[in-house]
Design a protein around this motif. Structure first.
Motif: not given
Ligand code: G4P
Length: 526
Positions: A21, A23-26, A45, A141, A143-144, A255-256
């Motif tokens: 969670d 953000g690795k996938t992102t 995805k 993240k 942006d949060r 912010s990925a």
């Molecule tokens: P993971 O592979 O490490 O498990 O993480 P993943 O990239 O799936 O990201 C986990 C959640 O965090 C996702 O939201 C993703 O959209 C969110 N996220 C990644 N980068 C950022 C960022 O820079 N800012 C914010 N605010 N969120 C970020 P999710 O709701 O769990 O999934 P999805 O419905 O968006 O796919």
């Protein structure tokens, strides 16, 4: 410089380590996007979804909404070729993750700004430390709302025991997030949210004293100047040598999901991350620019493409050049094979390899002869080491439903455990077959595959084992004595190595105290 050295020097082979969670996938997706390997974010995805839909035993993966696959993605940035080795995110598959880390030259650690250092990250850092793998850090993240950056760096330093050198510094966070200041380029990169998955370069303001900053950032400009002053005084300065020796990690903020901070990361990989280095084999160190080819298998994956029910052995090239059709020696079994159909892994497809270089990963079709840890060379006996087995924490006794299928069970278990997701233990005192795993899902996958691939149905019984230790001793007489006295608690693993089965932590501790001349190891290197 020779053509081979040029190719080696532009290779960057790395993996991402993070807690689920973060953000690795992102980030993977954005790296591929910026690296030109995919055109539109979202396709990573999409690729996963497509694979789910057509694979059979991976249906389980879909049901549980996790990824059990590991793949390799190659893309370019600034004349460098980056090989990103994806690791399964779910903790049940951590053995694969650990082994993948033995095949990389560096790693990217991703931390969620709100959560800081989490459990999986700690564990993965321990593995990286075994080989002093250089680590780049991305705090995601912004942006949060999250924790104070200074506090996060302190936490990384104290928990992960690695010095932090901030390369960029965030300007506010959450609703007040305005961008980052690059400490070494002396420029501010302005943030604007970009969700659509397109590439957009951030607007740049040169110089911390630039009056334009005050216009754009208002009162945050002065705050930033004060903070940077403080940060420069209180944090470590970036030093390439310390980074390369795993003592210090350069830290980036971004912010990925908004594509922000990704280019700076890619630049850092191109500029600082190590190219393939000499690799230790049992016999000697093997330099990547040695003319002769060598490589080792760090992972075996079944059924990647359901159209062919084959297994793919992932081989990391350590030296020399790979050419399609070349003959290589499978050192463990002493056989030459001609490799005409090795594959490379692109974001969206598998392709036949024409040529590949040290740092690259190629896939060999495996019909049951290749094991994790196997070395391949262009002549010459070599054995690369360093692929770890970790003591499992969960154990089950395998019970066969149809006793007549016992031979098929043995064969299936042997082959599946060779892939490395589960480990097999055979007690000395009886004919039990005990499976050990790091996560509970591995048992389900094994049972499922025994049924579909070997036509063997089995169930599991609980068994009172808490953990195992590989045992050894410098004095063979002591080991013999231990074997006699502790016979009921001893077993052989799949490779024939002696292990102690402990039914509780207390039991293990007492045994260790009682036998000071015996080494109890929590890992075994292949
Ligand atoms: P993971 O592979 O490490 O498990 O993480 P993943 O990239 O799936 O990201 C986990 C959640 O965090 C996702 O939201 C993703 O959209 C969110 N996220 C990644 N980068 C950022 C960022 O820079 N800012 C914010 N605010 N969120 C970020 P999710 O709701 O769990 O999934 P999805 O419905 O968006 O796919």
């Amino acid at each position: 410089m020779s053509a081979l050295s040029t190719e080696i020097n532009r290779r960057r082979t790395f993996a991402i380590i993070s807690h689920p969670d973060a953000g690795k996938t992102t980030i993977t997706e954005k790296l591929l996007l910026f690296g030109g390997a995919i055109q539109l974010a979202g396709s990573v995805k999409g690729r996963k979804a497509a694979r789910h839909a057509t694979s059979d035993w991976m249906e389980m993966e879909k049901e549980r909404g996790i990824s059990v696959t590991t793949s390799v993605m190659q893309f370019e940035h600034k004349d460098c070729i980056l090989n990103l080795l994806d690791t399964p995110g779910h903790e049940d598959f951590s053995e694969d993750t650990y082994r993948t880390l033995t095949a990389v030259d560096s790693a990217l650690m991703v931390i969620d700004v709100a959560k800081g250092v989490e459990a999986r990250t700690i564990k993965l850092m321990e593995v990286c430390r075994l080989r002093t793998t250089p680590i780049l850090t991305f705090i995601n993240k912004l942006d949060r709302e999250g924790r104070e950056p200074i506090e996060l760096l302190d936490e990384v330093e104290s928990v992960l025991k690695i010095n932090c050198a901030p390369m960029t510094w965030p300007i506010g966070m959450g609703k007040r997030f305005k961008g980052v200041y690059h400490l070494y380029k002396d420029e501010v990169l302005l943030f604007s949210p970009h969700h659509e998955g397109k590439i957009a370069e951030a607007e740049v303001i040169k110089g911390l004293d630039n009056p334009k900053l005050d216009e754009v950032l208002k009162d945050q400009a002065e705050e930033l100047r004060e903070e940077i002053e403080l940060v420069k005084g209180a944090s470590h300065e970036f030093n390439l040598e310390d980074y390369l020796s795993g003592q210090l990690t350069p830290v980036f903020f971004g912010s990925a999901i908004n594509n922000f901070g990704i280019i700076e990361l890619l630049d850092a990989f191109a500029e600082y991350a190590p190219a393939p280095k000499p690799r230790q084999a049992e016999q000697r160190d093997v330099a990547p620019d040695e003319g002769k080819f060598s490589g080792f298998v760090f992972k075996i994956q079944a059924n990647m493409d359901p159209a062919h029910r084959d297994r793919i052995a992932f081989m990391r090239i350590c030296s020399g050049k790979f050419d399609k059709g070349m003959k290589i020696n499978h050192v463990r079994i002493g056989k030459n094979i001609q490799v005409g159909n090795a594959i490379t892994f692109q974001a969206d497809s598998r392709k036949n390899v024409e040529e590949a270089y040290p740092g690259d990963i190629i896939g060999l079709h495996n019909h049951g002869t290749i094991q994790v840890g196997d070395t391949f060379t262009q002549g010459g006996k070599l054995k690369f080491g360093g692929i770890p087995y970790f003591a499992p924490e969960l154990f089950r006794r395998v019970v066969l439903k149809d006793p007549l299928r016992s031979k098929a069970l043995q064969k299936g278990l042997t082959q599946l455990t060779e892939e490395g997701a589960t480990q097999l233990f055979k007690p000395l005192k009886n004919n039990d077959l005990i499976l050990g795993a790091v996560g509970v899902l591995q048992f389900d996958v094994t049972a499922h595959r025994l049924k579909t691939e070997y036509n063997v149905e089995c169930v599991y019984d609980a068994i009172g084992i808490n953990t195992v230790r590989w045992v050894s001793a410098d004095d063979p007489a002591k080991l013999e004595e231990f074997k006699r006295k502790a016979y009921d608690n001893l077993a052989e693993d799949g490779g024939g190595y002696l292990v102690y089965l402990a039914n509780s932590r207390v039991n293990l501790q007492l045994t260790e105290e009682r036998w000071p001349d015996i080494q109890f190891n929590a890992t075994r290197e292949l």
